[in-house]
Write a protein that holds these residues in place. Structure first.
Motif, PDB file in Angstrom:
ATOM      1  N   THR A 116       0.128  20.835   1.074  1.00 33.79           N
ATOM      2  CA  THR A 116      -1.222  20.980   0.545  1.00 33.79           C
ATOM      3  C   THR A 116      -1.366  20.226  -0.769  1.00 33.79           C
ATOM      4  N   ALA A 117      -2.360  19.332  -0.835  1.00 30.50           N
ATOM      5  CA  ALA A 117      -2.574  18.497  -2.021  1.00 30.50           C
ATOM      6  C   ALA A 117      -3.794  17.624  -1.791  1.00 30.50           C
ATOM      7  N   VAL A 118      -4.218  16.956  -2.843  1.00 30.88           N
ATOM      8  CA  VAL A 118      -5.163  15.851  -2.697  1.00 30.88           C
ATOM      9  C   VAL A 118      -4.337  14.599  -2.433  1.00 30.88           C
ATOM     10  N   TYR A 119      -4.669  13.895  -1.368  1.00 34.48           N
ATOM     11  CA  TYR A 119      -3.943  12.692  -0.987  1.00 34.48           C
ATOM     12  C   TYR A 119      -4.757  11.461  -1.395  1.00 34.48           C
ATOM     13  N   TYR A 120      -4.055  10.531  -2.028  1.00 35.07           N
ATOM     14  CA  TYR A 120      -4.672   9.297  -2.503  1.00 35.07           C
ATOM     15  C   TYR A 120      -3.972   8.094  -1.890  1.00 35.07           C
ATOM     16  N   CYS A 121      -4.736   7.056  -1.611  1.00 37.94           N
ATOM     17  CA  CYS A 121      -4.078   5.794  -1.301  1.00 37.94           C
ATOM     18  C   CYS A 121      -4.149   4.902  -2.528  1.00 37.94           C
ATOM     19  N   GLY A 122      -3.170   4.042  -2.635  1.00 37.70           N
ATOM     20  CA  GLY A 122      -3.091   3.138  -3.773  1.00 37.70           C
ATOM     21  C   GLY A 122      -2.650   1.758  -3.326  1.00 37.70           C
ATOM     22  N   ALA A 123      -3.124   0.766  -4.040  1.00 37.41           N
ATOM     23  CA  ALA A 123      -2.778  -0.624  -3.743  1.00 37.41           C
ATOM     24  C   ALA A 123      -2.106  -1.232  -4.965  1.00 37.41           C
ATOM     25  N   THR A 124      -1.037  -1.975  -4.716  1.00 38.23           N
ATOM     26  CA  THR A 124      -0.331  -2.629  -5.805  1.00 38.23           C
ATOM     27  C   THR A 124      -0.041  -4.073  -5.435  1.00 38.23           C
ATOM     28  N   ILE A 125      -0.057  -4.953  -6.457  1.00 36.68           N
ATOM     29  CA  ILE A 125       0.272  -6.351  -6.216  1.00 36.68           C
ATOM     30  C   ILE A 125       1.784  -6.549  -6.165  1.00 36.68           C
ATOM     31  N   SER A 126       2.540  -5.529  -6.527  1.00 34.61           N
ATOM     32  CA  SER A 126       3.994  -5.629  -6.448  1.00 34.61           C
ATOM     33  C   SER A 126       4.428  -5.778  -4.994  1.00 34.61           C
ATOM     34  N   MET A 139       0.823  -1.205   0.000  1.00 34.38           N
ATOM     35  CA  MET A 139       0.000   0.000   0.000  1.00 34.38           C
ATOM     36  C   MET A 139       0.855   1.252   0.000  1.00 34.38           C
ATOM     37  N   GLY A 140       0.318   2.283  -0.606  1.00 34.76           N
ATOM     38  CA  GLY A 140       1.044   3.545  -0.644  1.00 34.76           C
ATOM     39  C   GLY A 140       0.113   4.734  -0.493  1.00 34.76           C
ATOM     40  N   TRP A 141       0.679   5.836  -0.046  1.00 34.75           N
ATOM     41  CA  TRP A 141      -0.006   7.121  -0.043  1.00 34.75           C
ATOM     42  C   TRP A 141       0.698   8.012  -1.067  1.00 34.75           C
ATOM     43  N   PHE A 142      -0.111   8.727  -1.823  1.00 33.90           N
ATOM     44  CA  PHE A 142       0.377   9.614  -2.856  1.00 33.90           C
ATOM     45  C   PHE A 142      -0.291  10.964  -2.670  1.00 33.90           C
ATOM     46  N   ARG A 143       0.246  11.970  -3.328  1.00 35.60           N
ATOM     47  CA  ARG A 143      -0.411  13.281  -3.300  1.00 35.60           C
ATOM     48  C   ARG A 143      -0.220  13.984  -4.628  1.00 35.60           C
ATOM     49  N   GLN A 144      -1.170  14.855  -4.916  1.00 41.07           N
ATOM     50  CA  GLN A 144      -1.107  15.628  -6.146  1.00 41.07           C
ATOM     51  C   GLN A 144      -1.564  17.041  -5.855  1.00 41.07           C
ATOM     52  N   ALA A 145      -0.641  17.970  -6.054  1.00 45.84           N
ATOM     53  CA  ALA A 145      -0.943  19.383  -5.893  1.00 45.84           C
ATOM     54  C   ALA A 145      -1.381  19.951  -7.241  1.00 45.84           C
ATOM     55  N   PRO A 146      -2.119  21.065  -7.244  1.00 42.23           N
ATOM     56  CA  PRO A 146      -2.568  21.649  -8.516  1.00 42.23           C
ATOM     57  C   PRO A 146      -1.405  21.933  -9.447  1.00 42.23           C
ATOM     58  N   GLY A 147      -1.531  21.480 -10.680  1.00 39.44           N
ATOM     59  CA  GLY A 147      -0.498  21.724 -11.673  1.00 39.44           C
ATOM     60  C   GLY A 147       0.727  20.840 -11.571  1.00 39.44           C
ATOM     61  N   LYS A 148       0.699  19.896 -10.657  1.00 32.15           N
ATOM     62  CA  LYS A 148       1.851  19.019 -10.472  1.00 32.15           C
ATOM     63  C   LYS A 148       1.449  17.564 -10.700  1.00 32.15           C
ATOM     64  N   GLU A 149       2.457  16.737 -10.945  1.00 26.48           N
ATOM     65  CA  GLU A 149       2.202  15.318 -11.116  1.00 26.48           C
ATOM     66  C   GLU A 149       1.965  14.644  -9.759  1.00 26.48           C
ATOM     67  N   ARG A 150       1.275  13.522  -9.816  1.00 22.50           N
ATOM     68  CA  ARG A 150       1.060  12.745  -8.609  1.00 22.50           C
ATOM     69  C   ARG A 150       2.401  12.141  -8.171  1.00 22.50           C
ATOM     70  N   ALA A 193       2.545   4.540 -11.670  1.00 22.21           N
ATOM     71  CA  ALA A 193       2.279   3.656 -12.801  1.00 22.21           C
ATOM     72  C   ALA A 193       2.086   2.202 -12.379  1.00 22.21           C
ATOM     73  N   THR A 194       2.563   1.843 -11.199  1.00 25.31           N
ATOM     74  CA  THR A 194       2.463   0.450 -10.752  1.00 25.31           C
ATOM     75  C   THR A 194       1.253   0.196  -9.856  1.00 25.31           C
ATOM     76  N   VAL A 195       0.489   1.238  -9.582  1.00 27.49           N
ATOM     77  CA  VAL A 195      -0.679   1.084  -8.711  1.00 27.49           C
ATOM     78  C   VAL A 195      -1.809   0.407  -9.476  1.00 27.49           C
ATOM     79  N   ASN A 196      -2.404  -0.605  -8.849  1.00 24.09           N
ATOM     80  CA  ASN A 196      -3.511  -1.327  -9.472  1.00 24.09           C
ATOM     81  C   ASN A 196      -4.878  -0.731  -9.115  1.00 24.09           C
ATOM     82  N   TYR A 197      -4.972  -0.178  -7.910  1.00 20.80           N
ATOM     83  CA  TYR A 197      -6.245   0.389  -7.459  1.00 20.80           C
ATOM     84  C   TYR A 197      -5.987   1.697  -6.731  1.00 20.80           C
ATOM     85  N   TRP A 198      -6.882   2.663  -6.973  1.00 22.63           N
ATOM     86  CA  TRP A 198      -6.792   3.986  -6.360  1.00 22.63           C
ATOM     87  C   TRP A 198      -8.045   4.285  -5.554  1.00 22.63           C
ATOM     88  N   GLY A 199      -7.857   5.069  -4.497  1.00 19.14           N
ATOM     89  CA  GLY A 199      -8.988   5.665  -3.824  1.00 19.14           C
ATOM     90  C   GLY A 199      -9.396   6.942  -4.530  1.00 19.14           C
TER      91      GLY A 199
END
Length: 124
Positions: free
Chosen positions: A91-101, A34-45, A109-115
């Motif tokens: 400050t950003a939108v925070y997402y969790c992601g799940a990967t089978i890796s 499992m991972g936590w990610f974030r994306q700010a406006p105008g920036k990549e996740r 790019a390796t995340v299989n499922y996103w919140g």
């Protein structure tokens, strides 16, 4: 299929704390890194933190080391992100992601499922 639902975002002043939660559906939560990610406006996740299937191994982005802590409770199908000493640049939108890796270094790019994401806003 895994469905992920984040919660715990909000508005906080610089120096404050928030705890994000991500709860997964299904019985296979413990088989995902499992991972936590974030994306700010105008920036990549970007990845913030990741945790192994057992919870025994974690990795962090340099920008959050020493301030954020990722953890998981497989009995509750939930992964957490404790965020302390928050800064306006968090400050950003925070997402969790799940990967089978099984590698505890995750890129989007390796995340299989996103919140769906939860907004975190840190005021100065």
């Amino acid at each position: 299929q895994v469905q992920l639902v984040e919660s715990g975002g909000g508005l906080v002043r610089a120096g404050g704390s928030l705890r994000l939660s991500c709860t997964a559906s299904g019985r296979t939560f413990s088989t995902y890194t499992m991972g936590w990610f974030r994306q700010a406006p105008g920036k990549e996740r970007e990845v913030v933190a990741a945790i192994s299937r057992s919870g025994g191994s974690t990795t962090y982005a340099d920008s959050v080391k020493g301030r954020f802590t990722i953890s998981r409770d497989n009995a509750k199908n939930t992964v957490y992100l404790q965020m302390n000493s928050l800064k306006p640049e968090d400050t950003a939108v925070y997402y969790c992601g799940a990967t089978i890796s099984t590698i505890v270094v995750i890129i989007p790019a390796t995340v299989n499922y996103w919140g769906q994401g939860t907004q975190v806003t840190v005021s100065s």
